[in-house]
Scaffold this motif. Structure first.
Motif, PDB file in Angstrom:
ATOM      1  N   GLY A 344      16.072 -56.386   4.492  1.00 29.17           N
ATOM      2  CA  GLY A 344      15.870 -57.737   4.011  1.00 29.17           C
ATOM      3  C   GLY A 344      14.680 -58.433   4.634  1.00 29.17           C
ATOM      4  N   PHE A 345      13.926 -59.159   3.808  1.00 29.22           N
ATOM      5  CA  PHE A 345      12.732 -59.851   4.289  1.00 29.22           C
ATOM      6  C   PHE A 345      13.069 -61.045   5.169  1.00 29.22           C
ATOM      7  N   GLU A 417      21.468 -61.344  -0.019  1.00 28.00           N
ATOM      8  CA  GLU A 417      20.069 -61.770   0.080  1.00 28.00           C
ATOM      9  C   GLU A 417      19.287 -61.342  -1.148  1.00 28.00           C
ATOM     10  N   ALA A 418      18.344 -62.188  -1.565  1.00 29.74           N
ATOM     11  CA  ALA A 418      17.425 -61.880  -2.663  1.00 29.74           C
ATOM     12  C   ALA A 418      15.999 -62.074  -2.165  1.00 29.74           C
ATOM     13  N   ASP A 419      15.135 -61.077  -2.404  1.00 28.32           N
ATOM     14  CA  ASP A 419      13.734 -61.119  -1.981  1.00 28.32           C
ATOM     15  C   ASP A 419      12.846 -60.940  -3.206  1.00 28.32           C
ATOM     16  N   LEU A 420      11.902 -61.848  -3.407  1.00 31.22           N
ATOM     17  CA  LEU A 420      10.982 -61.795  -4.537  1.00 31.22           C
ATOM     18  C   LEU A 420       9.550 -61.782  -4.015  1.00 31.22           C
ATOM     19  N   VAL A 421       8.715 -60.874  -4.573  1.00 30.85           N
ATOM     20  CA  VAL A 421       7.319 -60.749  -4.141  1.00 30.85           C
ATOM     21  C   VAL A 421       6.435 -60.561  -5.365  1.00 30.85           C
ATOM     22  N   LEU A 422       5.318 -61.258  -5.384  1.00 28.32           N
ATOM     23  CA  LEU A 422       4.312 -61.131  -6.434  1.00 28.32           C
ATOM     24  C   LEU A 422       2.986 -60.768  -5.777  1.00 28.32           C
ATOM     25  N   GLN A 423       2.369 -59.671  -6.224  1.00 28.69           N
ATOM     26  CA  GLN A 423       1.111 -59.194  -5.652  1.00 28.69           C
ATOM     27  C   GLN A 423       0.033 -59.170  -6.723  1.00 28.69           C
ATOM     28  N   TYR A 424      -1.176 -59.630  -6.344  1.00 31.30           N
ATOM     29  CA  TYR A 424      -2.285 -59.659  -7.296  1.00 31.30           C
ATOM     30  C   TYR A 424      -3.577 -59.309  -6.586  1.00 31.30           C
ATOM     31  N   GLY A 425      -4.306 -58.331  -7.135  1.00 36.97           N
ATOM     32  CA  GLY A 425      -5.604 -57.954  -6.598  1.00 36.97           C
ATOM     33  C   GLY A 425      -6.698 -58.737  -7.295  1.00 36.97           C
ATOM     34  N   LEU A 426      -7.339 -59.653  -6.557  1.00 37.15           N
ATOM     35  CA  LEU A 426      -8.382 -60.473  -7.171  1.00 37.15           C
ATOM     36  C   LEU A 426      -9.573 -59.617  -7.570  1.00 37.15           C
ATOM     37  N   PHE A 427     -10.043 -58.808  -6.640  1.00 36.14           N
ATOM     38  CA  PHE A 427     -11.055 -57.797  -6.897  1.00 36.14           C
ATOM     39  C   PHE A 427     -11.055 -56.851  -5.717  1.00 36.14           C
ATOM     40  N   LYS A 428     -11.990 -55.917  -5.678  1.00 34.16           N
ATOM     41  CA  LYS A 428     -11.964 -54.901  -4.640  1.00 34.16           C
ATOM     42  C   LYS A 428     -11.980 -55.543  -3.262  1.00 34.16           C
ATOM     43  N   ASN A 429     -11.033 -55.107  -2.409  1.00 30.31           N
ATOM     44  CA  ASN A 429     -10.936 -55.545  -1.020  1.00 30.31           C
ATOM     45  C   ASN A 429     -10.435 -56.968  -0.844  1.00 30.31           C
ATOM     46  N   VAL A 430      -9.948 -57.592  -1.898  1.00 29.46           N
ATOM     47  CA  VAL A 430      -9.390 -58.938  -1.798  1.00 29.46           C
ATOM     48  C   VAL A 430      -8.110 -59.004  -2.627  1.00 29.46           C
ATOM     49  N   SER A 431      -6.999 -59.370  -1.987  1.00 33.99           N
ATOM     50  CA  SER A 431      -5.727 -59.454  -2.691  1.00 33.99           C
ATOM     51  C   SER A 431      -4.937 -60.660  -2.212  1.00 33.99           C
ATOM     52  N   MET A 432      -3.993 -61.067  -3.042  1.00 32.89           N
ATOM     53  CA  MET A 432      -3.107 -62.168  -2.700  1.00 32.89           C
ATOM     54  C   MET A 432      -1.667 -61.720  -2.898  1.00 32.89           C
ATOM     55  N   GLU A 433      -0.774 -62.318  -2.118  1.00 35.23           N
ATOM     56  CA  GLU A 433       0.649 -61.999  -2.217  1.00 35.23           C
ATOM     57  C   GLU A 433       1.460 -63.261  -1.955  1.00 35.23           C
ATOM     58  N   ALA A 434       2.450 -63.494  -2.815  1.00 37.14           N
ATOM     59  CA  ALA A 434       3.351 -64.628  -2.655  1.00 37.14           C
ATOM     60  C   ALA A 434       4.777 -64.108  -2.638  1.00 37.14           C
ATOM     61  N   GLY A 435       5.619 -64.697  -1.789  1.00 35.05           N
ATOM     62  CA  GLY A 435       6.991 -64.230  -1.682  1.00 35.05           C
ATOM     63  C   GLY A 435       7.965 -65.365  -1.447  1.00 35.05           C
TER      64      GLY A 435
END
Length: 481
Positions: A344-345, A417-435
């Motif tokens: 669990g996160f 427990e519930a864990d939610l994660v969203l991942q997005y690659g903006l471009f090469k070598n740069v990414s964002m993640e929300a949880g």
């Protein structure tokens, strides 16, 4: 020297190291050598309200941003692999390999190792035979027992030497470490008694173990084949013996040795179906010298249908029951792995925060985790995951001596427990993640965390993370990396 001057000096040393090291490595580059110079800036803004332990009734959410900054220099030839990410002069074991947030908010050496390649095409005809020595991450299999804990900003590392072998799908590694507080042989500082690192209140190791190992030795053996991967781990960590005199903990001669033995299977039954299983036994002595008999069993299956993968399974980690008067400890400790990945996160179990009756880790009832993990890959850039956990105590346990039972508590069920994660690659070598993660606790969970007079029955945690991992030597195209 005061703390600010000491930190300023370490920053100047780091700057000189990186500049001189980069110049040396780049000037030494040949046709057969490979040079890498990479970095990372990872910021994570978090909103915490009961992450790690249930919040008190009147507790307010905590909001903050933390940051990891790394620079890595690597150099590889036919005979040598080399990596360094910072500079400091130190004795092995003089600061902790830990998952505590109280130690690590500072400039420190994450990795600095060299690997000597002993195999080549003319003499030793194997895929790889090498010796790797220095400060390094140690990772095997799914990082259940040995992992780099990369989620934590400080991450995890060891000061060790490893003999590494691989050939035609076979792998065998032998690892060794010996920690010491200093390198002096002067009056008052002689001998080999390791007083752990650091002093209270920080608890090194996992699951509130409270002290860093004095030494460790392990053997890891694995076979890759068409069926998947089969591995075996034999791990021994030794803890300096202790005694309490006049209410003060003192370290004494000798060690208590803990032995962990087991294996894991990662099988691929088809292109869409994978089944994983593992079983581990811990025995000999715990860190306090009590007889240790503990177990960990896990089984899960992952099925992929199109862009969706669903992964149900369970974990069972043994613990101690109501009878705490005996000298046999049945509490399994997941060594130096990555608890955040498995249980669990919200990090309620097997992290630095103690998990046991009234927050006493020696009175942990163990854990049964029934989970289902789901991951949807919408595109090369976008993915989402939803994990669900149902947590139960593996044994019945004694009622709290400090924390009172709230009305309605029954059985061994601890929380959902519930864990939610969203991942997005903006471009090469740069990414964002929300949880976002939320835990709903039963009254029983109060007993197993640090005491409080009155707690809420749920906790929440949200974060937004930006991860930049530039490769400074990569070729650019039309001005873009």
């Amino acid at each position: 020297m005061n703390a600010s001057n000491h930190l300023a000096m370490k920053k100047r040393v780091l700057q000189l190291l990186l500049l001189s090291g980069a110049g040396f490595i780049l000037s030494a580059q040949t046709a057969t050598a490979q040079v890498s110079f990479t970095g990372q800036i990872r910021t994570r803004t978090e909103l915490r309200h009961g992450q790690g332990s249930l919040p008190a009734k009147d507790a307010k959410p905590n909001f903050f941003t933390n940051q990891r900054t790394r620079l890595n220099l690597g150099y590889t030839t036919d005979r040598l692999r080399f990596l360094i990410s910072a500079q400091e002069v130190r004795v092995w074991g003089s600061d902790q390999s830990t998952i505590s947030n109280l130690e690590g908010s500072k400039l420190f050496l994450h990795q600095a190792w060299g690997e000597l390649i002993l195999s080549d095409s003319s003499s030793i005809k194997v895929d790889n035979l090498s010796i790797k020595a220095g400060r390094q991450e140690i990772m095997y299999d799914d990082s259940r027992l040995l992992g780099n804990l990369d989620w934590l900003q400080q991450a995890r590392r060891h000061d060790a030497v490893i003999l590494k072998f691989s050939n035609k799908g076979w792998q065998a590694d032998l690892g060794f470490a010996f920690n010491q507080n200093h390198g002096q042989d002067t009056p008052g500082k002689s001998g080999n008694i390791y007083q752990s690192i650091p002093a209270a209140p920080v608890a090194p190791g996992t699951n509130g173990i409270g002290m860093m190992y004095k030494s460790m030795q392990y053997g890891y053996f694995a076979r890759n084949a068409t069926f998947g991967r089969l591995s075996l781990l034999l791990f021994k960590d030794d803890f300096q013996k202790t005694q309490v005199q006049d209410g003060v903990l003192q370290y004494t001669e000798g060690v208590n040795s803990r032995v962990t033995l087991g294996g894991a299977l990662f099988s691929k039954l088809s292109d869409n179906l994978r089944v994983n299983a593992a079983a581990y036994y811990q025995g000999n002595d715990d860190r306090l010298g009590n007889t240790l008999e503990a177990y960990n069993l896990t089984l899960d299956a992952a099925y992929t249908y199109g862009k969706l993968t669903t992964n149900p399974g369970f974990d069972w980690l043994s613990g101690n029951g109501k009878d705490t008067s005996g000298n046999v400890n049945h509490r399994f400790d997941p060594l130096y792995g990555t608890p955040h990945k498995f249980w669990g996160f919200m990090d309620y179990f097997y992290v630095a925060d103690a998990f046991g009756t009234d927050g006493n880790p020696t009175r942990s009832p163990g854990l049964v985790d029934y989970f289902i993990r789901n991951r949807y890959v919408a595109s090369d850039k976008l993915s989402a995951s939803v994990d669900l956990h149902a947590f139960y105590a593996a044994n019945s346990f004694a009622e709290g001596e400090v924390s009172p039972l709230r009305a309605g508590g029954a059985g061994r069920r601890l929380a959902t427990e519930a864990d939610l994660v969203l991942q997005y690659g903006l471009f090469k070598n740069v990414s964002m993640e929300a949880g976002y993660a939320i835990i709903f606790a039963t009254d029983k969970l109060d007993i197993l965390k640090a005491p409080a007079t009155d707690k809420q029955n749920h906790g929440q945690w949200a974060y937004l993370m930006l991860n930049l991992t530039p490769d400074f030597l990569a070729k650019t195209e039309k001005g873009k990396q």
